[in-house]
Design a protein around this motif. Structure first.
Motif, PDB file in Angstrom:
ATOM      1  N   LYS A 831       0.856  -1.176   0.000  1.00 37.69           N
ATOM      2  CA  LYS A 831       0.000   0.000   0.000  1.00 37.69           C
ATOM      3  C   LYS A 831       0.898   1.234   0.000  1.00 37.69           C
ATOM      4  O   LYS A 831       1.797   1.367   0.840  1.00 37.69           O
ATOM      5  CB  LYS A 831      -0.897   0.012   1.227  1.00 37.69           C
ATOM      6  N   PHE A 832       0.653   2.127  -0.953  1.00 36.92           N
ATOM      7  CA  PHE A 832       1.461   3.342  -1.089  1.00 36.92           C
ATOM      8  C   PHE A 832       0.737   4.499  -0.402  1.00 36.92           C
ATOM      9  O   PHE A 832      -0.454   4.754  -0.677  1.00 36.92           O
ATOM     10  CB  PHE A 832       1.672   3.688  -2.570  1.00 36.92           C
ATOM     11  N   GLU A 833       1.461   5.178   0.479  1.00 38.31           N
ATOM     12  CA  GLU A 833       0.886   6.273   1.243  1.00 38.31           C
ATOM     13  C   GLU A 833       1.760   7.508   1.086  1.00 38.31           C
ATOM     14  O   GLU A 833       2.993   7.429   1.160  1.00 38.31           O
ATOM     15  CB  GLU A 833       0.785   5.908   2.722  1.00 38.31           C
ATOM     16  N   VAL A 834       1.080   8.628   0.867  1.00 41.17           N
ATOM     17  CA  VAL A 834       1.735   9.945   0.805  1.00 41.17           C
ATOM     18  C   VAL A 834       1.339  10.713   2.048  1.00 41.17           C
ATOM     19  O   VAL A 834       0.189  10.594   2.514  1.00 41.17           O
ATOM     20  CB  VAL A 834       1.345  10.723  -0.474  1.00 41.17           C
ATOM     21  N   CYS A 835       2.248  11.491   2.597  1.00 40.32           N
ATOM     22  CA  CYS A 835       1.945  12.253   3.805  1.00 40.32           C
ATOM     23  C   CYS A 835       0.757  13.170   3.570  1.00 40.32           C
ATOM     24  O   CYS A 835       0.493  13.631   2.451  1.00 40.32           O
ATOM     25  CB  CYS A 835       3.171  13.056   4.255  1.00 40.32           C
ATOM     26  N   ARG A 836       0.013  13.393   4.644  1.00 38.93           N
ATOM     27  CA  ARG A 836      -1.248  14.112   4.546  1.00 38.93           C
ATOM     28  C   ARG A 836      -1.049  15.531   4.029  1.00 38.93           C
ATOM     29  O   ARG A 836      -1.893  16.069   3.318  1.00 38.93           O
ATOM     30  CB  ARG A 836      -1.891  14.152   5.941  1.00 38.93           C
ATOM     31  N   LEU A 845      -0.223   5.814  -8.007  1.00 35.90           N
ATOM     32  CA  LEU A 845      -1.223   4.915  -8.576  1.00 35.90           C
ATOM     33  C   LEU A 845      -0.529   3.633  -9.050  1.00 35.90           C
ATOM     34  O   LEU A 845       0.539   3.710  -9.689  1.00 35.90           O
ATOM     35  CB  LEU A 845      -1.950   5.596  -9.741  1.00 35.90           C
ATOM     36  N   PRO A 846      -1.076   2.468  -8.755  1.00 32.26           N
ATOM     37  CA  PRO A 846      -2.240   2.267  -7.893  1.00 32.26           C
ATOM     38  C   PRO A 846      -1.880   2.453  -6.432  1.00 32.26           C
ATOM     39  O   PRO A 846      -0.715   2.308  -6.066  1.00 32.26           O
ATOM     40  CB  PRO A 846      -2.641   0.830  -8.189  1.00 32.26           C
ATOM     41  N   LYS A 847      -2.867   2.716  -5.621  1.00 30.84           N
ATOM     42  CA  LYS A 847      -2.596   2.909  -4.213  1.00 30.84           C
ATOM     43  C   LYS A 847      -2.326   1.580  -3.502  1.00 30.84           C
ATOM     44  O   LYS A 847      -1.702   1.574  -2.445  1.00 30.84           O
ATOM     45  CB  LYS A 847      -3.777   3.619  -3.558  1.00 30.84           C
ATOM     46  N   THR A 848      -2.834   0.476  -4.053  1.00 26.86           N
ATOM     47  CA  THR A 848      -2.611  -0.848  -3.473  1.00 26.86           C
ATOM     48  C   THR A 848      -2.238  -1.790  -4.591  1.00 26.86           C
ATOM     49  O   THR A 848      -2.789  -1.723  -5.703  1.00 26.86           O
ATOM     50  CB  THR A 848      -3.877  -1.374  -2.766  1.00 26.86           C
ATOM     51  N   GLY A 849      -1.259  -2.697  -4.304  1.00 25.60           N
ATOM     52  CA  GLY A 849      -0.818  -3.637  -5.326  1.00 25.60           C
ATOM     53  C   GLY A 849      -0.176  -4.855  -4.700  1.00 25.60           C
ATOM     54  O   GLY A 849       0.108  -4.899  -3.490  1.00 25.60           O
ATOM     55  N   TYR A 850       0.034  -5.862  -5.530  1.00 26.64           N
ATOM     56  CA  TYR A 850       0.676  -7.104  -5.092  1.00 26.64           C
ATOM     57  C   TYR A 850       1.972  -7.270  -5.863  1.00 26.64           C
ATOM     58  O   TYR A 850       2.023  -7.049  -7.072  1.00 26.64           O
ATOM     59  CB  TYR A 850      -0.252  -8.312  -5.347  1.00 26.64           C
ATOM     60  N   ILE A 851       2.991  -7.681  -5.137  1.00 25.74           N
ATOM     61  CA  ILE A 851       4.295  -7.934  -5.736  1.00 25.74           C
ATOM     62  C   ILE A 851       4.596  -9.420  -5.566  1.00 25.74           C
ATOM     63  O   ILE A 851       4.466  -9.987  -4.477  1.00 25.74           O
ATOM     64  CB  ILE A 851       5.374  -7.050  -5.093  1.00 25.74           C
ATOM     65  N   GLN A 852       4.984 -10.031  -6.674  1.00 26.73           N
ATOM     66  CA  GLN A 852       5.275 -11.455  -6.646  1.00 26.73           C
ATOM     67  C   GLN A 852       6.652 -11.690  -6.023  1.00 26.73           C
ATOM     68  O   GLN A 852       7.461 -10.758  -5.860  1.00 26.73           O
ATOM     69  CB  GLN A 852       5.235 -12.026  -8.070  1.00 26.73           C
ATOM     70  N   ALA A 853       6.868 -12.971  -5.639  1.00 28.28           N
ATOM     71  CA  ALA A 853       8.130 -13.335  -5.007  1.00 28.28           C
ATOM     72  C   ALA A 853       9.269 -13.181  -6.003  1.00 28.28           C
ATOM     73  O   ALA A 853       9.148 -13.589  -7.163  1.00 28.28           O
ATOM     74  CB  ALA A 853       8.064 -14.772  -4.480  1.00 28.28           C
ATOM     75  N   GLN A 854      10.357 -12.636  -5.504  1.00 27.32           N
ATOM     76  CA  GLN A 854      11.574 -12.454  -6.283  1.00 27.32           C
ATOM     77  C   GLN A 854      11.319 -11.708  -7.597  1.00 27.32           C
ATOM     78  O   GLN A 854      11.876 -12.038  -8.634  1.00 27.32           O
ATOM     79  CB  GLN A 854      12.216 -13.828  -6.588  1.00 27.32           C
ATOM     80  N   SER A 855      10.446 -10.699  -7.555  1.00 25.56           N
ATOM     81  CA  SER A 855      10.115  -9.932  -8.765  1.00 25.56           C
ATOM     82  C   SER A 855      10.031  -8.457  -8.406  1.00 25.56           C
ATOM     83  O   SER A 855      10.379  -8.054  -7.294  1.00 25.56           O
ATOM     84  CB  SER A 855       8.792 -10.431  -9.370  1.00 25.56           C
ATOM     85  N   SER A 856       9.546  -7.672  -9.355  1.00 24.64           N
ATOM     86  CA  SER A 856       9.467  -6.219  -9.149  1.00 24.64           C
ATOM     87  C   SER A 856       8.079  -5.722  -9.462  1.00 24.64           C
ATOM     88  O   SER A 856       7.298  -6.390 -10.156  1.00 24.64           O
ATOM     89  CB  SER A 856      10.484  -5.497 -10.033  1.00 24.64           C
TER      90      SER A 856
END
Length: 1635
Positions: A831-836, A845-856
């Protein structure tokens, strides 16, 4: 003697004059003066009488006024009474007639007249009463005046006496002034006498000095020749040495070139081998990687451990080699120390010499040891090159391969012998000192006899006691306190400047000098004497001090300190002086070059960093000293407190020795090398170590802190510990804090070096490392610093933890991708967060994502900075710099772990500022353009493209038509050009648009004006014009306003318009502008035009010429001042020969330098007060003209623009005043722009003082004057000259022209001037050179010479004795404005006189036709008349005296000649008739009508005849005189005639009796009506007397028979002469002409 007598006579005269003056003063002083009281009384009485007289006059005026008023009043009363009677009669008449209205009116008039009459009577009574009172008062005043008449007379007498007294006082003052003047005259004469005597003595002295100077010069020439011979010999030797040195350098360069070639080949071989080894290692690594992957293991981990194991093996092998070399080194040191100890024991030298020698050698030896140990450590880390060591150690290391069969004792003995031999060689090869003495190789302290030492000590003790006694005696007997009436002096009597003599950063072998100023700071006169210097400074310091004698308070003196260092060692001492108030000293300090090293910080904090990333931080090493050093950065032992805090450079564990104090080692250290028994670390030194070495202070290196025995013991322990360290477990973590590329190098004087430190975190946790910087200079202590960091291990990381968006603009969108990598073996949710604070401006963007094992995983970063960013961002944004540092967090949702990265950006605005925001062009005519400047400022830190678009047709923006690029924060000046097309008001906006489509507005206003006049050309571009030449252009001023109707054509107006009619103009040219406009004022009628001529004449600025002239004068004054400086004393060449000792050489050099200083001072004193000021130079001076010619030669050209305003007004302009009396509107002003390029002239006028004007000045009319003008070619090429045609009827003529001129050649140009009338003549000669016309103005003034003569047309010399000479003076004054050249001619000396005499003799013609000018001449052939001077010149306004000499040689009455005064050899200014008469006797008679001719007989008479006649005795001669008397008929006056009898005053004749004469007056004369007056008399020498004859016709006179009567005139002098006087009379009518 004659002068002395003259002075004595003058003194006697002045004394007698003074005595007479004093006598006169005494007579005047006897008069009794009036007292002051009497004077006051007289003045008071006079004022009273004057006041009384004023009152009387005032009363008389009042009485007169009252009487006049009373008479007028009575007259009015009579008139009113008559009017009243007349009115009464009218009333009666009207009553009789029954006219009631008229009666009523008349009654009213009557009543009014009655009232006025009564009023007048009352006024008459008052005036009569006032008049009566005034008369009474007047009578009283007159009575009072009569009483004071006697007093008035007395006062007048007193006042006369007072005036007499004042006159006497004035005379007294005058006599006193005369006495003072006589005294001053006597003083002046005495002073003149003394001055003459002093002048005579000065001349004799100068003559003697000149002779001495000649002798000294001959000696100096001799010495100079000897010195030059020595110098030539010295130069030849130096040249030979230089040749040898150059050959050695060439050989060295050739050998260096050979070695470089061989090294390059060997290096290429090594590079090929290293590449082959690297290729093989890479192949093995690939095979190993494939094998591990086949087995399913961790490839990275296995390869890392494999490399680590290989590196450890290499280190272990290197360490073993290092231990072997160190063992050999320790053995060599032990043997060397034993040999040194043995040598010291045998030596009998004093302990001080040994300690001094040890202090000089030990630091160098210890620094070599420390440097060698560090080199050993470096090569133990895996370097290939062998460790550096001294030559002794190298020899020992070479012997380490000796056979094992040899015992250690034999080996040690050999080493000892070799070391002893080497020491002997060192002693033999020491550098030879400059001063022989204690350093002499042949001198040995052991060989000094004890008796000599004892004697020296005794002498030194005696000298010390004598010095003490002398000092006490001085202090008790001589020294005393200085007191003044108010205070007592305390402290040092002299102050030195500077207060401390400091020779800083010296080099051995150089010579340093400093001049010190001593100032007397006491209150009274004091003196100063040099006592000496400190004992330790005598071999290096010399002081040159000339005692100045007694010095007043505040005075200063100087002394020179010379320092010649022989050893590189600091010195301290003082220069001691003795003053009247006590001794004082000036401290002296000599400091060697040192290294002053420092670090800018001692701790490097890397902060937190994710594992796998790399960060670098530099640390600065600064040297503020004058000595450079070589440094080496190593890891400190304190860095190994943990297994991870090790140092790598290059990456490997580096084993170094501990660099801290032994006390710190005892407390415990984590250094793996030093690990072992702590007791062994503090082992005592062995017996082989010398006591001096054991007592030396601790140094910065560990080798110097430990004893030699400890080193031997520690070597075994280090070997065991190294073996243990090489056994590294596979889980060991690599080094994380390490050094960069710079680990060693040179740091120069006053410089700094940056050392980078890298942080590469590999394992999570805190990391700390200690570093130390070692130096090869033993005086520099090691410097240490620390580095700390925190490594963080997370499953993910960002390869780029700092996202740099560069420079961003407000309101623009910027995007970038952020890559996130995972080292985890499972999928993670991010989850990517920027200070208020930055949520409005930044987004991921996207604000939420999945990263696979040993990948980028890539996320999109969007950044849109708004104008509210400074307020919203808070501490993340710096408003001043515009830097934004935004933290962004990546949250791992499943593990609650945060990973941070930072977004960097520099946010700037895109605004452009236009200043001013509004422009008013004002009034602009339709014939010109108006320019206004605006400033365009870029507020952004980015360059921006801009352009002014949509411009109206009457507006232009420059440069580049309003388009361009403006750099960050730059301000550009743009020109807004407005050109009105018609007469109206303009209001418009200009738009400036940027590349991002932003718009900026500029408001403009203007008023178009249509002026009544216009110029045919508003821009004139002159061709390149040479200096002092002229370029011209012709323009027209047009008046097209012929009709007032706006329907037919455009009407000139400023809003409403202007009237039709004549219009005037006036051009206003600035004063310093080299442009002239003719005519500058004029009037143009409607529909017509007026031509004007614009001329451009470039010239040099007067200020520049004056400055150049002043500079040239000041430069020329320097050699003149140098010539006035006396030459060096003759002792200086002799002093150069004294080279036997260094002291004498130093003394001679000091004296020479002092002499040079004196020369500079004298030069400055001669030159400084004579510097000229540019304002004082006159344009006609030679310096001014020379500077003008120099600047003309060096002129490189110029280009200037001028804008000339032209005022326009309606109406006629009167005269040259222009439109000053007309009303002109500034809005109608026209402007003429001129482009004026100026170039250097190809030719330069050399003669006539360099002036480009040929001014002939005043020249006489009809006279021709020639002027020669030199022309020089200053251009680089050949020139062909052409000349314009001069006016053929004018006075100027080009006599000789110049055809061609080579470069640098000069030729004469000859011009003549011959004026024909009295006026100024001006003309211009154009010189045509290479398409350039140079103008040479020609000017001259024709002047008619005018003179005044003191005599008229005739100069009568009178009667002169024959063979006597008389003179007369004729003065001629020059009344013209020019100098006149004159010449004098006599007609008798004319070359044409013989030709003129070939005519009929003048005595044969009538008297009216006679033109003979030259009369009787001398028999001796000389001219009768002579004039001097015969030629010369008369200045303007001056006079010239001509002396005319009359010297006849025989008797004649008709000597005559004509004197001509010619001006310029042509013009006859004056003709003077010269006349004279000569007599052999002293009496003469003249008068009457001449009866003979004015030409002598042709018969030659003997000049002796008159002398013979005198010898024979007096003779009587009878001559005839005819007197003609004419009586006017009807006249009451008698006819008169005269005869003159005179006696000649001559020094030739002796004094005799007077001349007597008598004229017989017989009865015939009386009968005929003749009367004689003064018929008898006597004459003295030089007197004249006249005999008058009058005639009145008798009554019986017959007009037809005029009377003719004769009388005898007898004159008695040296002889007796008789004259028969014929008296003829006749009566003529009043209208009849007389003969």
């Amino acid at each position: 003697m004659e002068n002395k007598d003259t002075f004595e006579d003058a003194g006697d005269q002045s004394d007698s004059s003074m005595q007479s003056s004093e006598h006169s003063l005494g007579n005047i002083g006897n008069i009794q003066p009036l007292k002051s009281a009497d004077k006051i009384r007289i003045s008071t009485s006079l004022r009273s009488l004057q006041l009384l007289d004023d009152m009387a006059r005032e009363k008389k005026l009042m009485v007169q006024k009252n009487s006049d008023t009373l008479s007028a009043c009575r007259l009015r009363s009579k008139m009113l009474a008559k009017q009243l009677d007349h009115v009464d009669m009218e009333i009666e008449r009207e009553e009789e007639a029954g006219n009631v209205a008229a009666v009523s009116r008349l009654q009213a008039v009557s009543s009014r007249l009655c009232t006025e009459l009564e009023r007048e009577k009352e006024l008459e009574l008052r005036l009569a009463l006032t008049l009566k009172q005034n008369l009474v008062e007047l009578w009283q005043i007159e009575t009072e005046q009569e009483k004071h008449d006697i007093l008035r007379e007395q006062l007048q007498k007193d006042e006369e006496e007072l005036q007499t007294q004042y006159q006497e006082e004035r005379e007294v003052r005058i006599w006193k002034e005369k006495i003072t003047a006589l005294q001053a005259e006597g003083t002046r004469r005495t002073r003149e006498k003394r001055e003459k005597e002093a002048q005579r003595e000065r001349e004799e002295r100068n003559k003697k000095l000149l002779e001495d100077a000649k002798r000294n010069h001959e000696k100096a020439v001799c010495f100079l020749r000897q010195s030059m011979a020595r110098i030539h010999e010295k130069n030849a030797k130096e040249e030979a040495k230089a040749q040898e040195h150059m050959e050695r350098r060439i050989q060295a360069v050739l050998s260096l070139k050979t070695s470089i070639t061989s090294n390059r080949e060997r290096l290429q071989t090594l590079q090929i081998l290293s590449k082959a080894k690297a290729l093989e290692a890479k192949k093995e690594e690939m095979k190993m990687r494939e094998a591990i992957q086949a087995e399913g293991g961790n490839v990275v981990r296995e390869i890392f451990l494999h490399k680590r194991q290989q590196e450890h093996e290499k280190r272990k092998e290197a360490f073993r080699e290092q231990q072997k070399s160190r063992k050999m080194e320790i053995v060599s040191r032990i043997l060397q120390e034993r040999a040194a100890t043995h040598k010291h024991r045998k030596s009998q030298s004093p302990t001080k010499a040994i300690k001094a020698h040890g202090k000089l050698e030990d630091p160098l030896l210890q620094s070599r040891k420390a440097w060698q140990s560090e080199e050993t450590c470096k090569h133990a880390d895996g370097e290939i090159s062998p460790p550096w060591c001294p030559p002794l150690v190298c020899s020992l290391a070479g012997e380490g391969t000796a056979p094992q069969g040899e015992s250690s004792e034999n080996r040690r003995w050999d080493v000892l012998q070799e070391s002893g031999d080497e020491n002997t060689e060192k002693d033999k090869t020491l550098l030879v000192p400059e001063f022989p003495g204690l350093w002499n190789l042949e001198f040995d302290l052991r060989k000094v006899p004890k008796a000599e030492v004892t004697t020296q000590l005794a002498v030194r003790a005696i000298r010390t006691q004598m010095a003490k006694k002398k000092m006490e005696k001085l202090q008790t007997g001589i020294l005393h306190k200085q007191t003044v009436p108010a205070q007592e002096h305390k402290g040092c009597a002299f102050h030195s400047k500077p207060s401390c003599i400091h020779f800083k950063d010296f080099d051995v072998g150089q010579i340093y000098k400093k001049k010190i100023i001593l100032t007397n700071a006491s209150y009274t006169v004091n003196y100063c004497k040099l006592v000496g210097i400190s004992e330790c400074l005598k071999d290096f310091i010399s002081v040159h001090f000339d005692p100045p004698g007694k010095m007043s308070s505040g005075m200063s003196c100087e002394f020179l300190v010379t320092f010649k260092p022989m050893i590189n060692k600091g010195l301290e001492g003082a220069v001691m002086f003795m003053a009247q108030t006590g001794s004082f000293s000036v401290p002296l300090k000599c400091t060697v070059k040192t290294c002053m090293l420092a670090l800018d910080k001692e701790l490097i904090d890397f902060g937190s960093l994710v594992v796998g990333e790399t960060i670098s931080r530099p640390i600065s090493l600064t040297n503020s000293g004058a000595l450079g050093a070589r440094f080496r950065v190593r890891t400190s032992a304190g860095a190994t407190s943990t297994l991870r805090a090790t140092v790598k450079a290059p990456p490997a564990i580096v084993i170094t020795e501990h660099l801290s104090d032994p006390e710190e080692e005892d407390e415990g250290s984590a250094d793996p090398v030093a690990a072992g028994d702590p007791n062994q670390s503090c082992a005592e030194p062995r017996e082989g170590v010398t006591p001096c070495a054991a007592q030396e202070p601790r140094r910065s290196s560990a080798t110097e802190q430990l004893g030699q025995g400890e080193l031997n013991t520690r070597s075994d322990v280090d070997t065991d510990n190294a073996d243990n360290l090489m056994k590294v477990s596979p889980e060991e973590i690599p080094v994380e804090i390490m050094l960069g590329k710079v680990t060693e190098g040179e740091i120069g004087p006053f410089s700094s070096v940056k050392i980078p430190v890298l942080f590469v975190p590999a394992v999570p946790g805190d990391v700390r490392a200690e570093f130390v910087i070692l130096f090869d200079n033993p005086d520099c202590k090691p410097l240490s610093f620390s580095a700390i960091g925190v490594s963080v291990d997370v499953p993910i990381w960002v390869p780029q933890p700092n996202v740099d968006l560069k420079i961003c603009l407000y309101g623009r969108l910027y995007q970038d991708s952020v890559e996130v990598r995972s080292r985890a073996t499972t999928t993670l949710r991010l989850k990517f967060e920027v200070c208020r604070e930055l949520s409005k401006h930044m987004e991921l963007l996207p604000k939420t994502g999945y990263i696979q094992a040993q990948s980028s995983f890539s996320a999109q970063l969007k950044f849109l900075p708004r104008q509210s960013l400074p307020e919203d961002a808070g501490s993340y944004f710096n408003a001043e710099t515009g830097i934004l540092e935004a933290p962004v967090t990546i949250l791992i949702m499943d593990k609650a772990i945060k990973v941070n990265f930072t977004v960097h950006a520099i946010v700037t605005t895109s605004d452009l500022e236009i200043s001013p925001a509004q422009i008013s062009f004002g009034y602009c005519t339709i014939y010109e353009a108006v320019q206004a400047n605006v400033t365009l400022t870029n507020k952004s830190i980015l360059p921006q493209e801009f352009g002014f678009v949509g411009l109206p047709e009457f507006v232009e923006v420059q440069p580049n038509d309003g388009f361009g690029i403006i750099l960050p924060l730059e301000s550009l000046t743009l020109d807004i050009i407005f050109k009105a097309t018609k007469a109206k008001e303009y209001s418009f906006e200009l738009t400036c648009r940027t590349e991002i489509n932003r718009q900026f507005k500029l408001s403009c206003k203007a008023v178009g004006v249509h002026p009544p006049l216009e110029l045919s050309h508003s821009l004139v571009q002159f061709a390149a014009t040479a200096l002092n030449s002229v370029s011209s252009a012709t323009l027209d001023v047009l008046n097209s306003h012929v009709d007032g109707s706006p329907l037919t054509h455009r009407v000139p107006r400023i809003g409403t318009g202007s009237p039709v009619g004549p219009t005037s103009f006036e051009f206003h040219v600035p004063q310093d502008c080299p442009v002239t406009i003719t005519p500058s004022v004029g009037t143009v009628l409607p529909g017509q035009k007026s031509s004007i001529r614009v001329s451009f004449r470039p010239a040099l600025l007067e200020q520049h010429i004056r400055e150049e002239a002043a500079r040239r004068l000041s430069t020329a004054a320097v050699p003149e001042a140098a010539a006035q400086i006396p030459s060096d004393p003759p002792q200086s060449p002799v002093g150069k020969k004294k080279k036997d000792s260094k002291k004498e050489q130093n003394k001679s050099s000091v004296s020479i330098s002092r002499g040079r200083t004196g020369s500079r001072k004298s030069l400055a004193s001669v030159h400084s007060p004579e510097e000229p000021k540019p304002e004082e130079l006159k344009p006609d001076s030679d310096a001014y003209r020379a500077a003008q010619a120099s600047l003309t030669r060096s002129f490189r050209g110029s280009f200037n623009k001028y804008i000339i305003p032209c005022s326009v007004a309606s109406g006629h302009a009167s005269g040259e005043e222009g439109s000053g009396n007309l009303t002109c509107s500034p809005h109608n002003t026209l402007y003429l722009e001129l482009h004026c390029p100026a170039v250097a002239p190809p030719v330069l006028i050399m003669s006539d003082s360099g002036i480009n004007v040929a001014d002939f000045g005043d020249v006489s009319v009809g006279h021709r004057m020639m002027k020669r003008i030199m022309i020089e070619n200053i251009s680089p090429g050949k020139l062909e000259l052409g000349f314009s045609v001069l006016n053929p009827n004018g006075p100027f003529l080009l006599v000789r022209a110049v055809g061609t001129l080579e470069p640098g050649e000069n030729k004469p140009l000859i011009i003549s001037f011959c004026p024909s009338e009295d006026k100024w003549f001006l003309e211009t000669l154009d010189i045509q050179v290479a398409q350039t016309n140079l103008s040479l103005p020609l000017s001259g003034h024709g002047v008619v010479p005018s003179t005044e003569c003191s005599v008229g047309e005739v100069l009568d010399m009178g009667y002169v004795m024959a063979r006597d000479t008389v003179t007369a003076t004729v003065q001629i004054k020059n009344t013209s404005s020019m100098t006149l050249l004159f010449s004098v001619q006599l007609e008798s000396l004319s070359p044409t006189r013989d030709r003129d005499r070939q005519k009929i003799p003048s005595f044969l013609t009538s008297s009216l036709q006679r033109t003979e000018i030259v009369g009787t001449q001398n028999y001796n052939g000389f001219s009768v008349f002579r004039v001097s001077p015969t030629e010369g010149k008369i200045e303007a306004g001056m006079s010239q005296d001509f002396v005319v000499t009359f010297s006849p040689d025989h008797e004649s009455l008709y000597y005559s000649d004509r004197l001509k005064v010619l001006l310029f050899g042509k013009h006859t200014a004056h003709e003077i008739q010269l006349k004279g008469a000569a007599r052999d006797h002293l009496m003469f008679v003249e008068g009457g009508v001449p009866l003979d001719v004015p030409v002598e007989s042709l018969a030659v008479t003997s000049p002796v005849a008159p002398q013979e006649a005198l010898e024979k005795g007096p003779q009587e001669a009878v001559r005839s005189l005819l007197l003609l008397l004419e009586f006017v008929e009807g006249s009451a006056e008698a006819a008169r005639a005269e005869i003159t009898v005179g006696a000649i005053q001559s020094p030739q004749l002796a004094a005799k009796k007077a001349v007597e004469f008598s004229l017989d007056s017989g009865p015939e004369l009386r009968r005929a009506g003749f009367e004689l007056d003064g018929s008898k008399g006597a004459l003295e020498r030089g007197q004249l007397k006249r005999i008058g004859v009058s005639w009145v016709p008798p009554a019986d006179l017959q007009t037809s028979d005029p009377p003719l009567v004769s009388a005898l005139l007898t004159v008695k002098g040296d002889i007796t002469e008789c004259y028969r006087v014929l008296l003829m009379a006749r009566v003529v009518s009043a209208a009849a002409p007389t003969a």
